[in-house]
Design a protein around this motif. Structure first.
Motif, mmCIF file in Angstrom:
data_model
loop_
_atom_site.group_PDB
_atom_site.id
_atom_site.type_symbol
_atom_site.label_atom_id
_atom_site.label_comp_id
_atom_site.label_asym_id
_atom_site.label_seq_id
_atom_site.Cartn_x
_atom_site.Cartn_y
_atom_site.Cartn_z
ATOM 1 N N VAL A 262 64.228 48.037 61.391
ATOM 2 C CA VAL A 262 63.173 47.393 60.615
ATOM 3 C C VAL A 262 62.624 46.249 61.455
ATOM 4 C CG1 VAL A 262 62.747 45.936 58.601
ATOM 5 C CG2 VAL A 262 64.142 48.001 58.377
ATOM 6 N N SER A 263 61.303 46.178 61.558
ATOM 7 C CA SER A 263 60.686 45.078 62.285
ATOM 8 C C SER A 263 60.243 44.019 61.288
ATOM 9 C CB SER A 263 59.489 45.588 63.091
ATOM 10 O OG SER A 263 58.899 44.521 63.800
ATOM 11 N N LEU A 264 60.708 42.800 61.479
ATOM 12 C CA LEU A 264 60.347 41.690 60.592
ATOM 13 C C LEU A 264 59.315 40.807 61.267
ATOM 14 C CD1 LEU A 264 63.890 40.498 59.406
ATOM 15 C CD2 LEU A 264 62.267 41.915 58.131
ATOM 16 N N GLU A 295 55.154 45.980 50.980
ATOM 17 C CA GLU A 295 55.944 46.703 51.970
ATOM 18 C C GLU A 295 57.324 46.046 52.163
ATOM 19 O OE1 GLU A 295 51.817 47.671 54.414
ATOM 20 O OE2 GLU A 295 53.465 46.716 55.481
ATOM 21 N N ILE A 299 61.683 47.351 50.915
ATOM 22 C CA ILE A 299 62.922 47.433 51.697
ATOM 23 C C ILE A 299 63.969 46.438 51.204
ATOM 24 C CG2 ILE A 299 63.925 47.108 54.002
ATOM 25 C CD1 ILE A 299 61.190 47.966 55.121
ATOM 26 N N TRP A 300 63.518 45.221 50.934
ATOM 27 C CA TRP A 300 64.462 44.127 50.695
ATOM 28 C C TRP A 300 64.607 43.734 49.231
ATOM 29 C CZ3 TRP A 300 67.390 43.038 54.740
ATOM 30 C CH2 TRP A 300 66.902 43.378 56.013
ATOM 31 N N ALA C 261 58.210 38.158 65.921
ATOM 32 C CA ALA C 261 58.898 39.143 65.083
ATOM 33 C C ALA C 261 60.310 39.393 65.584
ATOM 34 C CB ALA C 261 58.112 40.449 65.059
ATOM 35 N N VAL C 262 61.103 39.988 64.727
ATOM 36 C CA VAL C 262 62.480 40.330 65.058
ATOM 37 C C VAL C 262 62.705 41.783 64.653
ATOM 38 C CG1 VAL C 262 64.881 39.920 64.398
ATOM 39 C CG2 VAL C 262 63.349 37.989 64.809
ATOM 40 N N SER C 263 63.294 42.552 65.551
ATOM 41 C CA SER C 263 63.605 43.939 65.227
ATOM 42 C C SER C 263 65.078 44.039 64.841
ATOM 43 C CB SER C 263 63.324 44.832 66.441
ATOM 44 O OG SER C 263 63.619 46.174 66.112
ATOM 45 N N LEU C 264 65.325 44.562 63.655
ATOM 46 C CA LEU C 264 66.701 44.704 63.169
ATOM 47 C C LEU C 264 67.151 46.152 63.303
ATOM 48 C CD1 LEU C 264 66.510 42.729 59.798
ATOM 49 C CD2 LEU C 264 67.466 41.924 61.970
ATOM 50 N N SER C 265 68.307 46.369 63.903
ATOM 51 C CA SER C 265 68.864 47.718 63.954
ATOM 52 C C SER C 265 69.336 48.128 62.565
ATOM 53 C CB SER C 265 70.044 47.758 64.924
ATOM 54 O OG SER C 265 71.121 47.018 64.378
ATOM 55 N N VAL C 269 70.255 45.576 59.555
ATOM 56 C CA VAL C 269 69.672 45.627 58.208
ATOM 57 C C VAL C 269 70.798 45.635 57.176
ATOM 58 C CG1 VAL C 269 68.373 47.064 56.580
ATOM 59 C CG2 VAL C 269 67.558 46.807 58.947
ATOM 60 N N LYS C 273 71.593 42.773 54.295
ATOM 61 C CA LYS C 273 71.627 43.122 52.873
ATOM 62 C C LYS C 273 72.968 42.711 52.251
ATOM 63 C CE LYS C 273 68.123 46.725 52.612
ATOM 64 N NZ LYS C 273 67.804 48.153 52.454
ATOM 65 N N LEU C 276 72.907 38.980 51.844
ATOM 66 C CA LEU C 276 72.066 38.600 50.700
ATOM 67 C C LEU C 276 72.809 38.856 49.387
ATOM 68 C CD1 LEU C 276 68.564 39.904 51.874
ATOM 69 C CD2 LEU C 276 69.157 37.520 51.367
#
Lengths: 301, 301, 301, 301
Positions: A262-264, A295, A299-300, C261-265, C269, C273, C276
């Motif tokens: 996922v790109s944040l 979007e 996901i979140w 931006a940040v890419s999460l594997s 992710v 989660k 959170l």
């Protein structure tokens, strides 16, 4: 049925002809070679040739003289590091050549990926076959009401029947006229390069498509995605199976760092940090537009 | 000597490891695999992997299901037709991966050919070897007096000796300082990514270079040409030998329609037609500039 | 000082010559045209030409007949949507041509970005200038102790002085010999294409570099990154300023969806989660390797 | 008629909006900007933007600081030299962006030229217009009897009438059904991305196409050639007119060294030399195949 008995015979003959080589060999790929994986109603994907394996990625990254292997776990770690940090050139060192049979409207999307080599069956030179993609009822979908570029639920009974009937009849009639126009019995016969213009976009074409692993994974990331049109996604899904058997370590890294990633955005990073700190963020305080927020929450939560 | 005993051992180990494959196999290429063809004083070219053979060109041009061969003479005719008429895509269906060791100033020319995949040994990450290209006396040439971009006769005795001495001394000293700067004994040690800037352009680097046959032939047409710099031409010449053994039919067509071919401008076509009709054409009546006329008469008298 | 008085004069002459055009004009870019932004000790970046602006992106995405603008806020929304969803082709519709002066070792990294057009100053044809990059003391850094491909703190006094002295002396001597070798006074004079091999990698070269906005942003994402070598990063930073003035809406989207931006594997992710949801995840329960966990916690704590 | 009154108005508005710029301006191109050159029955080519002019080629070849002009005759000589000796990179320094409306079967040939940027009107997102290419009687040609990939004389009366009737009826019916399938009145409405598959290959599409001058000239060499299909050749011919007005010196060199040039194989060079020496060479003594000899004598008698 995508293949004729003669074609099945040619494939069997190729699979019976083993030769020795000094090159890197991927057992998973040897099992696939020449066999046609069926896709849609008349299409297929089949591997015609390949170069390299997981080890070839490592070997190139190290510019090594020998096989370059220290150990499998070292190799896996390096491959995952390369994928995570967007080092693309070692993945370009593997190459695959596919023979694909696909509807023209799918081919038109596919060809937009420019970094590949293509030889397509020529409608100027040859006569096209009478084969058309007709969606199965569960894929005969309505226009999406939320996404201008997508589809919704399948059409219901009578409407579906009417659409299917039109698709079949129009394709059949167009092909009848195509054949009649190019016929040279009792007439001159229209040039093939002109007659083909009467054929609809669901007619099947075929091509040889050769691409390196890096560009193939980029193709798969976009076309195996849920937003891709179903009719190209099923080709991408079939190719994913092939790649998984070809370069299992690279494919696993691709799943973890691309397909499942996922790109944040900068704003989204901020919102997640605030949530982790216990804040209850809503769209108005998120710095995101409504579309982006939708979007994000898909996901979140 | 371009290879260490350890590297020679790794190559021998690779050449001892035969495996069965269903893919197209080129016997000429199997004989080359992994072996280093020496080039210049410390460089080499060696084949690491390849995909396809002459037949693969034909097979792709016909988008065929099987081997696509009707007969060898048919195949040769088709390959020559494709080459003559600039049908480039079937030649893109063959691919080769080379490991090349070459001086940096050659690498800088080479990399301008963009349609290829490259992994170069990294001077940020690794320590470069103490190996420099020093021209042999017969290639230590003077600046050309007719061509700003070329070279003339070899330098004579004393001047040659002085130049060779400078090249050797400067390279040696630069490398001594490189080593001393990155050393971590009794000091912090300069970052490798900085220290390498002290090294001259005749130091050797190496890379994996992967390219399709069409783009490789384009590279060879430009770099095996008499106008190319000698130090890159010898690499192109070595690769020509490899290609000749790999795809003999395609290579013969390349010799006839590219390497040995001549391109005539509209004006030159006109002049030759007038000469064939018996007219004695001179530069002033040729429609060519003096430079173009000189190039023309060098071939046609 | 990167520019001679004569060059400054030529630039001033170009900036004095305004002409009418019907094309899209970017005011921010007109202010940059021809002016040299200094980079490093003798380098620069300057805009020589450009095509398109923010509106050109929108216009192409809509394949429109006119300017294609509905409203600025609509345009911004569309540009951000395109960037967020990796629709790259509309960004390819803008193009920029830069004149860059840069050290050879930086040029060697830069040229690895293949989708661009380049004309480099030719050392075969012309004589190179006596200009070398010598790092300022604060950028004369030690090898990193945690990253094989990076640098650490600046070198301290005596070691720094020794390194600087070597860099200056070796470059100066190499250039003296280069000049002496190509001199034609009282000798034949070595060919320029050979003599240049004596010059170190910190000598300056220059080129015209032309690239579309999509590929430029990709270049900037990799080269304006904290992991890029400082000496190329400063060029990327200078170009970021130019792009910001050229296409402000696209640049803002680039900052939000790429640079920041940040890419999460898939694993990351999952960990976020779980966090959170209140779980305390450690490396052992994260599904990540130690290296990846270190990278993860550097951002997320 | 390719343009609606609204579109003509948008074009007029763009042509009325002049702004000052410091960039290179091509007067010939300013005259073309935005205007649609009609091609075929409903198609067009129009210039949307451009970068550079003849001088930009020279400027890049010299990597110059200013305009780089010594004199027009010097510039012309350099441009001709670059073209004659296949120096392609300076020609890449000019760029053009075209808006093209064209039949889908032409678009499918066109897109095979990969080194270009494209944004096509999306049939997934938008509804296509009811516009089809119907050949005029003089271009409704029979299949060639000598060339599998070409066309011969126009069809005669009754056969021509029958073909035209089929082309029109099938296109009309396919579009009627397309409209009926996507309609949402009293039914769900088929997804656009599916409904478009019913449309034949002579329907018009449109795109923005951006390409550099070198690759554009390569496209023109292949597609303005007598062997190209008529329906793409007329687009190439229209673009030739545009390029001639844009970069007149480069275009003249292109005519002399590419369009009007002849490539002689090694065997053909030999035959012409023997003919110039008075020998009467026939196919059997020429070293050429019958096919090649036929092509050779078509030019040289």
């Amino acid at each position: 049925m995508p293949l004729s008995p003669e074609q099945i015979g040619e494939i069997a003959a190729q699979r019976a002809d083993t030769q020795p080589t000094l090159r890197a060999v991927s057992p998973g790929m040897e099992a696939h070679l020449f066999n046609a994986l069926p896709v849609l109603d008349h299409g297929f994907v089949r591997v015609v040739d390949y170069m390299g394996d997981d080890n070839a990625i490592v070997q190139a990254a190290r510019v090594s003289y020998g096989k370059g292997t220290k150990s499998v776990s070292n190799d896996e770690g390096l491959i995952r590091y390369l994928m995570r940090h967007w080092h693309s050139t070692p993945f370009e060192m593997c190459e695959v050549k596919l023979h694909v049979k696909l509807p023209v409207f799918v081919a038109r999307q596919w060809i937009r990926h420019r970094t590949a080599n293509v030889n397509e069956y020529s409608g100027r030179y040859s006569i096209l076959d009478r084969e058309f993609y007709i969606p199965s009822p569960e894929h005969l979908a309505a226009q999406s009401v939320v996404n201008n570029q997508g589809r919704g639920a399948p059409l219901s009974g009578e409407e579906a029947a009417r659409v299917l009937e039109w698709l079949k009849q129009d394709a059949g009639r167009a092909y009848d006229h195509y054949e009649a126009m190019i016929s040279q019995e009792g007439q001159q016969g229209l040039a093939r390069e002109l007659a083909r213009m009467n054929l609809p976009a669901n007619i099947y074409t075929q091509w040889y498509w050769k691409v390196d692993l890096h560009n193939l994974l980029h193709f798969l990331r976009l076309r195996a995605d849920a937003h891709a049109q179903y009719e190209i996604r099923v080709y991408a899904d079939a190719i994913c199976q092939i790649v998984k058997d070809w370069v299992p370590l690279a494919y696993k890294a691709f799943e973890d760092y691309r397909l499942g990633a996922v790109s944040l955005s900068a704003q989204q990073v901020d919102v997640i940090k605030r949530r982790l700190a216990g804040e209850d963020v809503v769209q108005e305080t998120s710095g995101m537009s409504k579309g982006e927020w939708r979007e994000f929450t898909a996901i979140w939560g």
